[in-house]
Design an enzyme around this catalytic site. Structure first.
Site, mmCIF file in Angstrom:
data_model
loop_
_atom_site.group_PDB
_atom_site.id
_atom_site.type_symbol
_atom_site.label_atom_id
_atom_site.label_comp_id
_atom_site.label_asym_id
_atom_site.label_seq_id
_atom_site.Cartn_x
_atom_site.Cartn_y
_atom_site.Cartn_z
ATOM 1 N N ASP A 54 0.624 -1.334 -0.073
ATOM 2 C CA ASP A 54 -0.307 -0.046 0.128
ATOM 3 C C ASP A 54 0.916 1.383 -0.476
ATOM 4 O OD1 ASP A 54 -2.996 0.963 0.433
ATOM 5 O OD2 ASP A 54 -1.713 2.372 2.211
ATOM 6 N N TYR A 100 2.240 10.261 -0.650
ATOM 7 C CA TYR A 100 3.649 9.725 0.661
ATOM 8 C C TYR A 100 4.998 9.874 0.532
ATOM 9 C CZ TYR A 100 -0.169 6.544 2.394
ATOM 10 O OH TYR A 100 -1.315 6.064 3.397
ATOM 11 N N HIS A 127 -8.101 8.883 -1.873
ATOM 12 C CA HIS A 127 -7.323 8.859 -0.832
ATOM 13 C C HIS A 127 -8.269 9.755 0.312
ATOM 14 C CE1 HIS A 127 -2.768 9.383 1.123
ATOM 15 N NE2 HIS A 127 -4.470 8.517 1.996
ATOM 16 N N LYS A 159 -2.602 5.770 -4.480
ATOM 17 C CA LYS A 159 -4.013 6.705 -4.177
ATOM 18 C C LYS A 159 -3.717 8.455 -4.843
ATOM 19 C CE LYS A 159 -3.857 4.350 0.814
ATOM 20 N NZ LYS A 159 -2.789 4.192 1.086
#
Ligand SMILES: NC(=O)c1ccc[n+]([C@@H]2O[C@H](COP(=O)([O-])OP(=O)(O)OC[C@H]3O[C@@H](n4cnc5c(N)ncnc54)[C@H](OP(=O)(O)O)[C@@H]3O)[C@@H](O)[C@H]2O)c1
Length: 274
Positions: free
Chosen positions: A44, A49, A107, A74
């Site tokens: 994931d 990120y 997200h 995402k």
């Protein structure tokens, strides 16, 4: 071998995965490589990120056939909207350096901005183009799910939400299940809180001869959720995956449910993620 769950579009997904927040490219590439070597097949990440390049590198270096890996990323809030979703996804795919992504999630819904339905429509086009296998959402409340389903006629395969013993999400787990949506659990270990030291959890761990983390992750799997614990440590990664050799009793499940105390992350109705 980690059991698989079948999604409402026919694809299969592992029932435990590796989270990669808040690792940068270098840390994520090490962690994903050891995880794949340890048997993880669900990874994931998220554009937010900033580690998609490292995640993609590890996937290639691992030597694990691409089709055996279930890769999730995402869409960030700043890129919601039809054309911007298409562009954002393509940039993510380039960073990951993959032909396709297994699961693409919105997200956060960002209801104030109100672009999530058209973002989902764009994801369906990318799915038709073969670039996304499955389309899903994250942090969606019942109203957000209803609008996406009414607006597109398509039910997301996954809703990834905060879920751990302090926030067991009884209502959203039921909403998701009734719609045929798999619940994924983020911060499944309660990131940075003291859930792993809670006497209820440690007593159950002692009774089964397992760790506190294994008790919590097993509890989530028995609830029907798919936890995605983050660990950069190879031994903790291996332990977090090793939760299919014991079961919690009904009494133990109920005792962990009683640890409810509230969310640690944002509220989907108001959280602003860009
Ligand atoms: N969709 C969303 O909005 C959203 C939000 C938050 C998170 N997520 C996803 O969910 C993933 C997991 O959530 P999270 O990272 O917030 O929290 P988490 O997985 O609940 O907790 C991670 C923390 O627990 C430690 N840990 C892991 N395994 C352990 C073990 N067996 N024993 C003791 N400590 C252990 C890790 O440290 P070490 O690394 O040192 O082991 C890390 O500090 C994220 O990485 C991300 O992929 C999604």
């Amino acid at each position: 071998m980690v059991p698989m769950v079948r999604l409402n579009d026919g694809h299969e997904m592992p029932t435990v995965g590796l989270g990669t927040y808040p690792m940068g490219d270098v840390e994520a590439s090490h962690a994903v490589l050891t995880a794949l070597q340890n048997g993880y097949r669900l990874i994931d990440t998220a554009t937010r990120y900033g580690n998609e390049t490292g995640v993609g590198q590890a996937i290639r270096e691992s030597g694990v056939p691409r089709e055996e890996i279930f890769l999730t990323t995402k869409l960030p809030g700043a890129d919601q909207g039809y054309e911007s979703t298409v562009e954002s996804f393509e940039a993510a795919r380039q960073r990951l350096d993959v032909e396709y992504v297994d699961l693409y999630l919105i997200h956060w819904p960002l209801p104030r901005v109100d672009h999530y339905v058209e973002s989902f429509e764009a994801m369906l086009r990318l799915q038709e183009d073969g670039l996304i296998r499955s389309v899903g959402v994250s942090n969606f409340a019942a109203e957000h799910l209803r609008r996406v389903i009414d607006g597109t006629g398509v039910v997301p395969v996954v809703n990834q939400i905060e879920l751990h013993p302090a926030f067991n999400q009884a209502m959203m787990r039921e909403v998701n299940a009734d719609l045929g949506i798999v619940t994924q659990a983020w911060s499944p270990l309660g990131r940075g809180t003291d859930l792993l030291d809670h006497p209820t959890v440690t007593a159950i761990a002692d009774a089964h001869g397992v760790t506190a983390a294994q008790v919590i992750l097993r509890w989530e799997v028995q609830l029907g959720a798919v936890p995605i614990p983050k660990s950069g440590d190879a031994d903790r990664q291996a332990a977090n995956l090793d939760i299919f050799g014991f079961s919690l009793t009904d009494e133990e499940m109920t005792a962990v449910m009683a640890m409810e105390s509230g969310r640690i992350g944002g509220d989907p109705d108001s959280h602003e993620e860009f």
